[in-house]
Motif scaffolding. Sequence first.
Motif, PDB file in Angstrom:
ATOM      1  N   SER A   1       0.809  -1.225   0.000  1.00 48.14           N
ATOM      2  CA  SER A   1       0.000   0.000   0.000  1.00 48.14           C
ATOM      3  C   SER A   1       0.839   1.271   0.000  1.00 48.14           C
ATOM      4  O   SER A   1       0.385   2.311  -0.474  1.00 48.14           O
ATOM      5  CB  SER A   1      -0.949  -0.001   1.209  1.00 48.14           C
ATOM      6  OG  SER A   1      -0.246  -0.239   2.401  1.00 48.14           O
ATOM      7  N   ARG A   2       2.032   1.192   0.568  1.00 49.65           N
ATOM      8  CA  ARG A   2       2.850   2.416   0.672  1.00 49.65           C
ATOM      9  C   ARG A   2       4.318   2.086   0.400  1.00 49.65           C
ATOM     10  O   ARG A   2       4.717   0.934   0.327  1.00 49.65           O
ATOM     11  CB  ARG A   2       2.731   3.006   2.083  1.00 49.65           C
ATOM     12  CG  ARG A   2       1.359   3.549   2.397  1.00 49.65           C
ATOM     13  CD  ARG A   2       1.280   4.201   3.764  1.00 49.65           C
ATOM     14  NE  ARG A   2       1.318   3.239   4.855  1.00 49.65           N
ATOM     15  CZ  ARG A   2       2.283   3.150   5.755  1.00 49.65           C
ATOM     16  NH1 ARG A   2       3.300   3.978   5.710  1.00 49.65           N
ATOM     17  NH2 ARG A   2       2.242   2.244   6.714  1.00 49.65           N
TER      18      ARG A   2
ATOM     19  N   SER B   1      -3.635  -2.061   7.161  1.00 49.28           N
ATOM     20  CA  SER B   1      -4.652  -1.163   7.718  1.00 49.28           C
ATOM     21  C   SER B   1      -5.059  -0.015   6.791  1.00 49.28           C
ATOM     22  O   SER B   1      -6.153   0.518   6.901  1.00 49.28           O
ATOM     23  CB  SER B   1      -4.126  -0.567   9.031  1.00 49.28           C
ATOM     24  OG  SER B   1      -2.857   0.018   8.814  1.00 49.28           O
TER      25      SER B   1
ATOM     26  N   ASP C   1      -2.952  -9.177   7.955  1.00 47.95           N
ATOM     27  CA  ASP C   1      -1.790  -8.801   8.764  1.00 47.95           C
ATOM     28  C   ASP C   1      -0.799  -9.965   8.692  1.00 47.95           C
ATOM     29  O   ASP C   1      -1.088 -11.042   9.212  1.00 47.95           O
ATOM     30  CB  ASP C   1      -2.273  -8.554  10.200  1.00 47.95           C
ATOM     31  CG  ASP C   1      -1.148  -8.222  11.159  1.00 47.95           C
ATOM     32  OD1 ASP C   1       0.029  -8.485  10.833  1.00 47.95           O
ATOM     33  OD2 ASP C   1      -1.458  -7.716  12.249  1.00 47.95           O
TER      34      ASP C   1
ATOM     35  N   ASN D   1       7.648  -7.957   1.710  1.00 44.27           N
ATOM     36  CA  ASN D   1       8.116  -6.580   1.924  1.00 44.27           C
ATOM     37  C   ASN D   1       7.615  -5.978   3.236  1.00 44.27           C
ATOM     38  O   ASN D   1       8.272  -5.101   3.787  1.00 44.27           O
ATOM     39  CB  ASN D   1       7.644  -5.732   0.731  1.00 44.27           C
ATOM     40  CG  ASN D   1       7.742  -4.247   1.006  1.00 44.27           C
ATOM     41  OD1 ASN D   1       8.827  -3.669   0.964  1.00 44.27           O
ATOM     42  ND2 ASN D   1       6.608  -3.608   1.315  1.00 44.27           N
TER      43      ASN D   1
ATOM     44  N   TYR E   1      14.933  -5.084  15.059  1.00 41.12           N
ATOM     45  CA  TYR E   1      14.836  -5.001  13.586  1.00 41.12           C
ATOM     46  C   TYR E   1      16.040  -5.699  12.930  1.00 41.12           C
ATOM     47  O   TYR E   1      15.879  -6.434  11.944  1.00 41.12           O
ATOM     48  CB  TYR E   1      14.786  -3.516  13.216  1.00 41.12           C
ATOM     49  CG  TYR E   1      14.566  -3.181  11.769  1.00 41.12           C
ATOM     50  CD1 TYR E   1      13.315  -3.307  11.179  1.00 41.12           C
ATOM     51  CD2 TYR E   1      15.614  -2.676  10.992  1.00 41.12           C
ATOM     52  CE1 TYR E   1      13.118  -2.948   9.852  1.00 41.12           C
ATOM     53  CE2 TYR E   1      15.425  -2.316   9.669  1.00 41.12           C
ATOM     54  CZ  TYR E   1      14.175  -2.461   9.103  1.00 41.12           C
ATOM     55  OH  TYR E   1      13.981  -2.102   7.791  1.00 41.12           O
TER      56      TYR E   1
ATOM     57  N   ILE F   1      16.103   4.650   2.451  1.00 38.29           N
ATOM     58  CA  ILE F   1      15.228   4.904   1.300  1.00 38.29           C
ATOM     59  C   ILE F   1      14.131   5.877   1.766  1.00 38.29           C
ATOM     60  O   ILE F   1      13.611   5.742   2.880  1.00 38.29           O
ATOM     61  CB  ILE F   1      14.577   3.586   0.796  1.00 38.29           C
ATOM     62  CG1 ILE F   1      15.641   2.488   0.552  1.00 38.29           C
ATOM     63  CG2 ILE F   1      13.735   3.824  -0.451  1.00 38.29           C
ATOM     64  CD1 ILE F   1      16.689   2.781  -0.501  1.00 38.29           C
TER      65      ILE F   1
ATOM     66  N   THR G   1      10.884   6.954   2.522  1.00 36.67           N
ATOM     67  CA  THR G   1       9.504   6.445   2.695  1.00 36.67           C
ATOM     68  C   THR G   1       8.984   6.990   4.030  1.00 36.67           C
ATOM     69  O   THR G   1       9.711   7.656   4.761  1.00 36.67           O
ATOM     70  CB  THR G   1       9.465   4.900   2.774  1.00 36.67           C
ATOM     71  OG1 THR G   1      10.088   4.485   3.990  1.00 36.67           O
ATOM     72  CG2 THR G   1      10.109   4.223   1.588  1.00 36.67           C
TER      73      THR G   1
HETATM   74  N1  LIG Z   1      12.654   2.810   4.058  1.00 32.27           N
HETATM   75  C1  LIG Z   1      13.857   2.345   4.272  1.00 32.27           C
HETATM   76  O1  LIG Z   1      14.833   3.106   4.378  1.00 32.27           O
HETATM   77  C2  LIG Z   1      14.108   0.867   4.387  1.00 32.27           C
HETATM   78  C3  LIG Z   1      15.433   0.448   4.509  1.00 32.27           C
HETATM   79  C4  LIG Z   1      15.695  -0.916   4.605  1.00 32.27           C
HETATM   80  C5  LIG Z   1      14.652  -1.830   4.582  1.00 32.27           C
HETATM   81  N2  LIG Z   1      13.371  -1.388   4.489  1.00 32.27           N
HETATM   82  C6  LIG Z   1      12.321  -2.401   4.491  1.00 32.27           C
HETATM   83  O2  LIG Z   1      11.509  -2.247   3.346  1.00 32.27           O
HETATM   84  C7  LIG Z   1      10.175  -2.670   3.650  1.00 32.27           C
HETATM   85  C8  LIG Z   1       9.219  -1.558   3.282  1.00 32.27           C
HETATM   86  O3  LIG Z   1       9.553  -0.416   4.040  1.00 32.27           O
HETATM   87  P1  LIG Z   1       8.946   1.019   3.736  1.00 32.27           P
HETATM   88  O4  LIG Z   1       9.980   2.008   4.111  1.00 32.27           O
HETATM   89  O5  LIG Z   1       8.327   1.052   2.407  1.00 32.27           O
HETATM   90  O6  LIG Z   1       7.819   1.070   4.877  1.00 32.27           O
HETATM   91  P2  LIG Z   1       6.494   1.945   5.002  1.00 32.27           P
HETATM   92  O7  LIG Z   1       6.519   3.106   4.092  1.00 32.27           O
HETATM   93  O8  LIG Z   1       6.319   2.163   6.472  1.00 32.27           O
HETATM   94  O9  LIG Z   1       5.353   0.929   4.483  1.00 32.27           O
HETATM   95  C9  LIG Z   1       5.170  -0.263   5.153  1.00 32.27           C
HETATM   96  C10 LIG Z   1       4.185  -1.098   4.401  1.00 32.27           C
HETATM   97  O10 LIG Z   1       4.095  -2.354   5.066  1.00 32.27           O
HETATM   98  C11 LIG Z   1       2.743  -2.603   5.408  1.00 32.27           C
HETATM   99  N3  LIG Z   1       2.698  -3.380   6.634  1.00 32.27           N
HETATM  100  C12 LIG Z   1       3.270  -3.109   7.830  1.00 32.27           C
HETATM  101  N4  LIG Z   1       2.991  -4.072   8.712  1.00 32.27           N
HETATM  102  C13 LIG Z   1       2.227  -4.977   8.055  1.00 32.27           C
HETATM  103  C14 LIG Z   1       1.625  -6.205   8.413  1.00 32.27           C
HETATM  104  N5  LIG Z   1       1.750  -6.696   9.656  1.00 32.27           N
HETATM  105  N6  LIG Z   1       0.916  -6.876   7.482  1.00 32.27           N
HETATM  106  C15 LIG Z   1       0.770  -6.397   6.228  1.00 32.27           C
HETATM  107  N7  LIG Z   1       1.317  -5.243   5.833  1.00 32.27           N
HETATM  108  C16 LIG Z   1       2.034  -4.547   6.734  1.00 32.27           C
HETATM  109  C17 LIG Z   1       2.090  -1.260   5.524  1.00 32.27           C
HETATM  110  O11 LIG Z   1       0.700  -1.414   5.313  1.00 32.27           O
HETATM  111  P3  LIG Z   1      -0.392  -0.449   6.036  1.00 32.27           P
HETATM  112  O12 LIG Z   1      -0.084   0.921   5.563  1.00 32.27           O
HETATM  113  O13 LIG Z   1      -1.716  -0.948   5.572  1.00 32.27           O
HETATM  114  O14 LIG Z   1      -0.175  -0.609   7.509  1.00 32.27           O
HETATM  115  C18 LIG Z   1       2.793  -0.517   4.381  1.00 32.27           C
HETATM  116  O15 LIG Z   1       2.208  -0.819   3.145  1.00 32.27           O
HETATM  117  C19 LIG Z   1      10.167  -3.039   5.120  1.00 32.27           C
HETATM  118  O16 LIG Z   1      10.337  -4.418   5.265  1.00 32.27           O
HETATM  119  C20 LIG Z   1      11.371  -2.319   5.667  1.00 32.27           C
HETATM  120  O17 LIG Z   1      11.884  -2.940   6.807  1.00 32.27           O
HETATM  121  C21 LIG Z   1      13.070  -0.065   4.392  1.00 32.27           C
END
Ligand SMILES: NC(=O)c1ccc[n+]([C@@H]2O[C@H](COP(=O)([O-])OP(=O)(O)OC[C@H]3O[C@@H](n4cnc5c(N)ncnc54)[C@H](OP(=O)(O)O)[C@@H]3O)[C@@H](O)[C@H]2O)c1
Length: 247
Positions: A14-15, A39, A64, A93, A158, A191, A193
């Motif tokens: 979703s995001r 959510s 979830d 993801n 984490y 990244i 986000t």
């Molecule tokens: N951003 C970074 O710098 C970064 C760096 C390294 C790794 N990552 C990894 O990349 C992935 C995506 O991160 P992001 O930055 O894009 O995060 P984000 O913008 O916070 O988005 C998180 C996404 O995961 C969903 N989500 C969270 N908990 C969930 C659950 N229990 N079941 C189903 N969906 C769930 C959320 O859905 P809802 O909105 O519906 O809750 C949302 O779509 C994560 O695994 C994160 O650890 C991110």
Amino acid sequence: MEGKKKYALVTGGSRGIGKAVCIALAKDLGYPILVNYRSDSESAEETKDIIVANGGEAEVLQFDVSNQIETNLQLITWREQHPTGVIEVIVNNAGITRDGLFMWMEKDDWKKVIDTSLNGFYNVTKPLIQDLLRHRYGRIINIASISGVKGTSGQANYSAAKAGLIGATKALAQEVARRNITVNAVAPGFIQTDMTSGLDESELKKLIPLNRFGTVEEVADLVCFLASKKASYITGEVININGGVYS
Ligand SMILES: NC(=O)c1ccc[n+]([C@@H]2O[C@H](COP(=O)([O-])OP(=O)(O)OC[C@H]3O[C@@H](n4cnc5c(N)ncnc54)[C@H](OP(=O)(O)O)[C@@H]3O)[C@@H](O)[C@H]2O)c1
């Protein structure tokens, strides 16, 4: 399984990174996308609408990933409703952070992070793996993190979850390789986000040789490559995408 319609599932679509991955997998590889979310139904619908506006196909799937019963039920129901379909690309993801020094870390913050990133991988992949084995083709891509590779202070939970995900990636890759299924991890650095929106990019970028945070599209391009036929001989790998940051 010949003649089955092939789908890609992206958890947390979703995001952020997941949303960009959904859009790219539909656009570049032509997969109908299952946009999972927990959510934020409005954002999930928005991801779906973008895919459809680009000429692709998508459906949203709420569950979830940390809840095994709910995840299992949704995936089994989807399968029953799509007897001619197979999910051949799985992008694990969905992930959350609950940061804090280990000394102060509450059990709940430890558990929630492990339950989402690590147990979520199990809960999603387990009900789908038999179909993939029968299908004799598949791509599993797990979104890990630089924290799972090097460990990050203030993120013991984490870092543990993502390191565990990397271990599972390497093990599963060996188990399923004979059936033409590849399993890889992508380890992003910073990244842009919602997850990193509270961080001071102007300060942190000084630590990054490329001098900026990455974009979700850059991560999505890498995931798309790993999901494509072009990456057929890559498995059990952890691909870093971090602008040159190494400890
Ligand atoms: N951003 C970074 O710098 C970064 C760096 C390294 C790794 N990552 C990894 O990349 C992935 C995506 O991160 P992001 O930055 O894009 O995060 P984000 O913008 O916070 O988005 C998180 C996404 O995961 C969903 N989500 C969270 N908990 C969930 C659950 N229990 N079941 C189903 N969906 C769930 C959320 O859905 P809802 O909105 O519906 O809750 C949302 O779509 C994560 O695994 C994160 O650890 C991110």
